[in-house]
Motif scaffolding. Structure first.
Motif, PDB file in Angstrom:
ATOM      1  N   GLN A  97      -8.456  -2.101   0.576  1.00 53.89           N
ATOM      2  CA  GLN A  97      -7.023  -2.228   0.292  1.00 53.89           C
ATOM      3  C   GLN A  97      -6.788  -2.704  -1.141  1.00 53.89           C
ATOM      4  O   GLN A  97      -5.905  -2.187  -1.842  1.00 53.89           O
ATOM      5  CB  GLN A  97      -6.386  -3.189   1.286  1.00 53.89           C
ATOM      6  CG  GLN A  97      -6.306  -2.648   2.702  1.00 53.89           C
ATOM      7  CD  GLN A  97      -5.836  -3.695   3.692  1.00 53.89           C
ATOM      8  OE1 GLN A  97      -6.150  -4.880   3.578  1.00 53.89           O
ATOM      9  NE2 GLN A  97      -5.059  -3.269   4.685  1.00 53.89           N
TER      10      GLN A  97
ATOM     11  N   LEU B 130       0.830  -1.207   0.000  1.00 53.76           N
ATOM     12  CA  LEU B 130       0.000   0.000   0.000  1.00 53.76           C
ATOM     13  C   LEU B 130       0.863   1.257   0.000  1.00 53.76           C
ATOM     14  O   LEU B 130       0.574   2.223  -0.722  1.00 53.76           O
ATOM     15  CB  LEU B 130      -0.925  -0.013   1.223  1.00 53.76           C
ATOM     16  CG  LEU B 130      -2.020  -1.084   1.189  1.00 53.76           C
ATOM     17  CD1 LEU B 130      -2.612  -1.294   2.576  1.00 53.76           C
ATOM     18  CD2 LEU B 130      -3.108  -0.701   0.197  1.00 53.76           C
TER      19      LEU B 130
ATOM     20  N   LEU C  43      -5.938  -9.201   2.234  1.00 53.33           N
ATOM     21  CA  LEU C  43      -6.337  -7.810   2.003  1.00 53.33           C
ATOM     22  C   LEU C  43      -7.855  -7.670   2.002  1.00 53.33           C
ATOM     23  O   LEU C  43      -8.572  -8.560   1.516  1.00 53.33           O
ATOM     24  CB  LEU C  43      -5.786  -7.324   0.659  1.00 53.33           C
ATOM     25  CG  LEU C  43      -4.257  -7.346   0.516  1.00 53.33           C
ATOM     26  CD1 LEU C  43      -3.855  -7.188  -0.944  1.00 53.33           C
ATOM     27  CD2 LEU C  43      -3.620  -6.250   1.358  1.00 53.33           C
TER      28      LEU C  43
ATOM     29  N   ASP D  48      -7.426   0.061  -3.538  1.00 57.79           N
ATOM     30  CA  ASP D  48      -6.344   1.041  -3.474  1.00 57.79           C
ATOM     31  C   ASP D  48      -5.123   0.556  -4.253  1.00 57.79           C
ATOM     32  O   ASP D  48      -4.447   1.345  -4.927  1.00 57.79           O
ATOM     33  CB  ASP D  48      -5.975   1.298  -2.015  1.00 57.79           C
ATOM     34  CG  ASP D  48      -5.100   2.528  -1.844  1.00 57.79           C
ATOM     35  OD1 ASP D  48      -5.186   3.445  -2.688  1.00 57.79           O
ATOM     36  OD2 ASP D  48      -4.304   2.571  -0.891  1.00 57.79           O
TER      37      ASP D  48
END
Length: 327
Positions: A181, A153, A177, A184
């Motif tokens: 997440q 990340l 995840l 992203d």
């Protein structure tokens, strides 16, 4: 184009079970599994997704920058990678932990049961790409491969901040995840890499449809095992490239990493998508036929021959920027 590869460096402990896992699993006892497999052999090999991909890119003379965290037991492995064209200046050495370990049993149908100990990889979240890349040749692409989730990340966010194109390869870490997440990590990626199962898991995690995933990324590359690879781009027909046929399976470990190395090596030379995928499949077939993910040599002449045999006369010609002119 120079490529930076972030992700895991590990030592692989590879074992072979001469039977079938499926025959040992009792449907009525799946909630209470307690099994031990007597294996025929043990191979200890160099591995880790980022190291495997960087090894392949180094074999094509691309001098990839490897970005990862390791323990003090990394010295011999580092020499090996440098000898094979990998820039290890982005590797963080942790004094208190061992380099990650991957332990895997493969059955006679090439099914695998594996465990991964993160070890020093947990400290990769401390690596700051903004500091690492300051004053150096900026890569044209950063591949975010499986790593400590916080590191993945962080490095994705830093690529956006620095304006560096990135490729998302969450693969094994999709299980760790959550939806926010994964979204992203994927949103805005120039390339998205998954296998077929991971593609379905990614859509389940994100809540996105296939079209919504394609709207979020540049190009989605999905490996399909023995069926080859599918390449998709929003608004365009999907492209399916078959795998190299009739390859004897010695060990499937690292085959997906090899595909990524071959594909990205071609893309870095602006090779079109179909021949790029063919090169990825060719290098994957070489790794499939060897034990260990770095026990092969990247031999341009041999890869050219593999491509020509698998995809027809003249198929290697578009790969000349990577492999040289076919004989």
């Amino acid at each position: 184009m120079r490529i930076a590869v972030t992700g895991s460096i590990a030592t692989d402990h590879l074992m072979v079970f001469p039977g079938r896992f499926a025959e040992q699993l009792l449907p009525e006892q799946l909630a209470h599994v307690s099994l031990s497999f007597l294996v025929d052999g043990l191979e200890i090999r160099r591995g880790g997704v980022a190291a495997n991909i960087a090894f392949g890119l180094g074999g094509f003379g691309l001098s990839p920058l490897l970005v990862a965290a390791v323990g003090t037991d990394f010295a011999e492995y580092e020499v090996w990678l440098k000898e094979h064209g990998v820039d290890t200046s982005g590797v963080r050495v942790c004094a208190q932990r061992q380099t990650a370990r991957f332990m895997c049993i493969t059955d006679q149908d090439a099914n695998q049961i594996a465990a991964f100990y993160a070890g020093a990889m947990a400290e990769s979240r401390e690596i700051d790409l903004r500091v690492l890349l300051a004053g150096t040749e900026r890569p044209g692409l950063v591949l975010i491969s499986p790593d400590d989730p916080a590191a993945m990340l962080r490095h994705t966010a830093e690529c956006r901040e620095l304006g560096i194109p990135f490729a998302a390869d969450p693969s094994q870490q999709l299980a760790r995840l959550d939806g926010d997440q994964v979204r992203d990590l994927v949103d805005g990626a120039t390339w998205l890499f998954t296998n077929e199962y991971e593609a379905a898991l990614l859509m389940e995690r994100t809540g996105w449809s296939r079209d919504e995933v394609l709207a979020a990324v540049g190009t989605w590359v999905t490996t399909l095992g023995e069926k080859g690879v599918r390449v998709e781009h929003a608004g365009q027909p999907s492209l399916t490239v078959p795998a190299v046929p009739d390859v004897a399976t010695a060990d499937p470990t690292g085959v997906g990493d090899a595909f990524r190395a071959g594909f990205l090596a071609a893309v870095s030379h602006r090779v079109p998508l179909e021949p790029a995928a063919r090169l990825g499949c060719a290098l994957a077939s070489v790794v499939l036929g060897s034990v260990g993910s770095q026990s092969h040599e990247v031999d341009p002449a041999h890869l050219s021959t593999v491509v020509e045999r698998a995809y027809g006369p003249g198929a290697a010609r578009p790969l000349a920027p990577v492999l040289g002119e076919p004989a």
